[in-house]
Structure formats: C-alpha cells, structure tokens
Design a protein around this motif. Structure first.
Motif, short mmCIF file in Angstrom:
data_model
loop_
_atom_site.label_atom_id
_atom_site.label_comp_id
_atom_site.label_asym_id
_atom_site.label_seq_id
_atom_site.Cartn_x
_atom_site.Cartn_y
_atom_site.Cartn_z
N ARG A 110 0.83 -1.20 0.00
CA ARG A 110 0.00 0.00 0.00
C ARG A 110 0.87 1.25 0.00
NH1 ARG A 110 -4.92 1.96 2.13
NH2 ARG A 110 -5.01 4.16 1.50
N ALA A 111 1.95 1.25 0.78
CA ALA A 111 2.83 2.42 0.82
C ALA A 111 3.47 2.66 -0.55
CB ALA A 111 3.91 2.22 1.88
N ARG A 112 3.93 1.59 -1.20
CA ARG A 112 4.52 1.75 -2.54
C ARG A 112 3.50 2.31 -3.52
NH1 ARG A 112 7.12 -3.25 -1.27
NH2 ARG A 112 5.45 -4.37 -2.34
N TYR A 113 2.27 1.81 -3.44
CA TYR A 113 1.22 2.30 -4.32
C TYR A 113 0.97 3.80 -4.11
CZ TYR A 113 -3.51 2.97 -6.12
OH TYR A 113 -4.61 3.45 -6.78
N GLU A 114 0.91 4.20 -2.85
CA GLU A 114 0.65 5.62 -2.55
C GLU A 114 1.81 6.50 -2.98
OE1 GLU A 114 -2.08 6.83 -1.73
OE2 GLU A 114 -3.21 5.07 -1.09
N VAL A 161 -0.39 18.30 1.46
CA VAL A 161 -1.42 17.57 2.21
C VAL A 161 -1.48 16.12 1.74
CG1 VAL A 161 -3.90 17.39 2.64
CG2 VAL A 161 -2.78 19.63 2.70
N TRP A 162 -1.45 15.92 0.45
CA TRP A 162 -1.45 14.56 -0.12
C TRP A 162 -0.25 13.77 0.41
CZ3 TRP A 162 -1.80 13.56 -6.15
CH2 TRP A 162 -1.90 12.19 -6.38
N LEU A 163 0.93 14.39 0.43
CA LEU A 163 2.14 13.72 0.89
C LEU A 163 2.00 13.28 2.35
CD1 LEU A 163 5.18 12.98 0.68
CD2 LEU A 163 5.67 15.35 1.32
N VAL A 164 1.50 14.16 3.19
CA VAL A 164 1.45 13.87 4.63
C VAL A 164 0.42 12.80 4.95
CG1 VAL A 164 0.90 14.85 6.88
CG2 VAL A 164 2.32 16.15 5.27
N PRO A 167 1.11 9.02 1.37
CA PRO A 167 2.37 8.24 1.34
C PRO A 167 3.10 8.18 2.68
CG PRO A 167 2.23 9.74 -0.53
CD PRO A 167 1.10 10.10 0.39
N LEU A 168 3.28 9.32 3.35
CA LEU A 168 3.99 9.31 4.63
C LEU A 168 3.21 8.55 5.69
CD1 LEU A 168 5.56 12.88 4.93
CD2 LEU A 168 6.73 10.70 4.55
N ALA A 169 1.90 8.78 5.74
CA ALA A 169 1.09 8.09 6.74
C ALA A 169 1.11 6.59 6.54
CB ALA A 169 -0.35 8.62 6.69
N CYS A 170 1.04 6.13 5.29
CA CYS A 170 1.05 4.69 5.03
C CYS A 170 2.42 4.08 5.26
CB CYS A 170 0.60 4.42 3.59
SG CYS A 170 -1.14 4.74 3.29
N THR A 171 3.47 4.90 5.19
CA THR A 171 4.82 4.41 5.45
C THR A 171 5.10 4.32 6.95
OG1 THR A 171 5.61 5.36 3.36
CG2 THR A 171 7.27 4.81 5.03
N PRO A 174 1.85 1.68 8.71
CA PRO A 174 1.36 0.76 7.68
C PRO A 174 0.09 0.05 8.11
CG PRO A 174 3.28 -0.16 8.79
CD PRO A 174 3.14 1.25 9.28
N THR A 175 -0.81 -0.09 7.16
CA THR A 175 -2.06 -0.79 7.44
C THR A 175 -1.84 -2.29 7.41
OG1 THR A 175 -2.61 -0.69 5.09
CG2 THR A 175 -3.46 1.07 6.49
N ARG A 176 -2.58 -3.00 8.24
CA ARG A 176 -2.49 -4.46 8.32
C ARG A 176 -3.76 -5.07 7.73
NH1 ARG A 176 1.22 -6.67 11.77
NH2 ARG A 176 -0.17 -8.44 12.15
N ALA A 177 -3.55 -6.15 7.01
CA ALA A 177 -4.70 -6.85 6.42
C ALA A 177 -5.54 -7.47 7.53
CB ALA A 177 -4.22 -7.92 5.46
N PRO A 178 -6.86 -7.47 7.40
CA PRO A 178 -7.69 -8.15 8.39
C PRO A 178 -7.39 -9.65 8.41
CG PRO A 178 -8.98 -7.52 6.46
CD PRO A 178 -7.65 -6.85 6.33
#
Length: 208
Positions: A110-114, A161-164, A167-171, A174-178
């Motif tokens: 997800r981080a790479r995608y963002e 705003v998009w960056l913060v 991409p930065l938030a997901c890095t 990181p979100t975890r799969a259910p």
C-alpha cells in the motif's frame, strides 16, 4: 467562456474514450479505435491554445485560467492511467479480457502504491506550475497575473497535504490486512516444515 470550454473538454475526453473503446472492442476495428484514443490528447491541445489566446488579448488572468492549467497538468500525469483503467474494464466486459485488479493493498505494498500515485501527482504539479509561470510571462504583469500565482500556491498546498496524509502516513503507520484476508500459514510459509526437521521427526515418532 473558458470555464465552459474546460467542461466541454472533459466531456469530449470521455466521449472520445468511450467511442475509441467501443470501436476497438465492439466493432473489432482496432486501428480506428486506436486513432480515436489518440485523439483524446487533442482535447488538451485545444484547451491550451484557447487559454494562451485568451491571455494574450491583454486581459487579467482569472480563476478559470489557473483551473485550465491545473486540469492540463493533471491530465498529462493521469490521463494515460485513466485510459488504461477504462480499457481493462471494457475489454473484460465485452471482449473476454482478464478481470481488473480489485484487490486491496496493505502494508508495504500500500505504501509503494501511494508513493507511486503521489509521484505522478508531482508530475501533474510540475506541468501545471510550468503552465502557470508561462501564463505569467504571457500576461507580462504580476498584478494582472496574480490569479495564476495563487493557483500555484493552491496546488503546492494540495500536494503537501497529499504527501502527509497518504504516502507518509502509510509508510509510518502501515495498514495491516484483516485476519480473514490473510493467507493461511501454510500458504505464507510453505517451507516451515523443512526449516524445522526436528519438529517433523518428533511428531512422526509420537504418531508411531
């Protein structure tokens, strides 16, 4: 007038895209369909020429001139992706093509995608700001071109705003799969048993 042209260009983009895909997959005329899809880029050229001509008349740059530059910049950055997005779904629906990728992304993926999406956004930002600065040069007066400089500030703020928040938030977070979306342990680590021969042999002896 310019705002109406922007709306007309957006409508023309989707009309030409739909016509190109229909001709390619429904009428089976791939060459003509490809030409119609190439004509999509002419829509941006029409808007660019109209915007420059309007500024060269000696008038004051307005909100719509900046909007046109932003539209052109992000169309350059994301236009190809939009065409590919529609092409995959049209081909799947009417020509037996592979299904589109609808899987959800988590963690590093997800981080790479963002980051990739934000990078394309920065391309759009660079093109738009380049057009805005070119418009300032065409107008030749910073006071009459103030609306264009304001648009450069808006776009820069939007990219920060998009960056913060993506991409930065997901890095950093990181979100975890259910749990129900994670593959079984055997599928995630098929070599687990080979890496622990003692456990396997011990279990075999117990069964005996």
């Amino acid at each position: 007038m310019l705002f109406g042209l922007i709306v007309a260009c957006e409508v023309a983009f989707w009309v030409l895209l739909g016509a190109g895909l229909a001709v390619r997959y429904l009428l089976r005329r791939r060459r003509l369909g490809g030409l119609l899809l190439l004509a999509v880029s002419l829509v941006d050229l029409v808007l660019l020429v109209a915007s420059v001509a309007d500024l060269r008349d000696g008038g004051r740059a307005e909100f719509t001139h900046g909007l046109a530059a932003a539209y052109l910049g992000f169309t350059v950055a994301f236009g190809h992706d939009m065409v590919r997005w529609a092409d995959v779904r049209f081909a799947h629906r009417y020509a037996g093509g592979p299904p589109p990728d609808r899987r959800r992304r988590y963690g590093r993926e997800r981080a790479r995608y963002e980051w990739r999406a934000w990078g394309k956004g920065m391309i759009g930002w660079a093109v738009a700001c380049g057009l805005l600065l070119a418009g300032v040069v065409v107008v030749g007066d910073s006071d009459r071109a103030a609306a264009l400089l304001e648009w450069a500030g808006r776009l820069t703020f939007a990219m920060v705003v998009w960056l913060v928040f993506w991409p930065l938030a997901c890095t950093v977070f990181p979100t975890r799969a259910p749990l129900d979306a994670r593959p079984p342990l055997d599928a995630r680590a098929p070599h687990a048993r080979e890496s622990h021969p003692d456990r396997v042999s011990h279990g075999t002896r117990e069964q005996k």
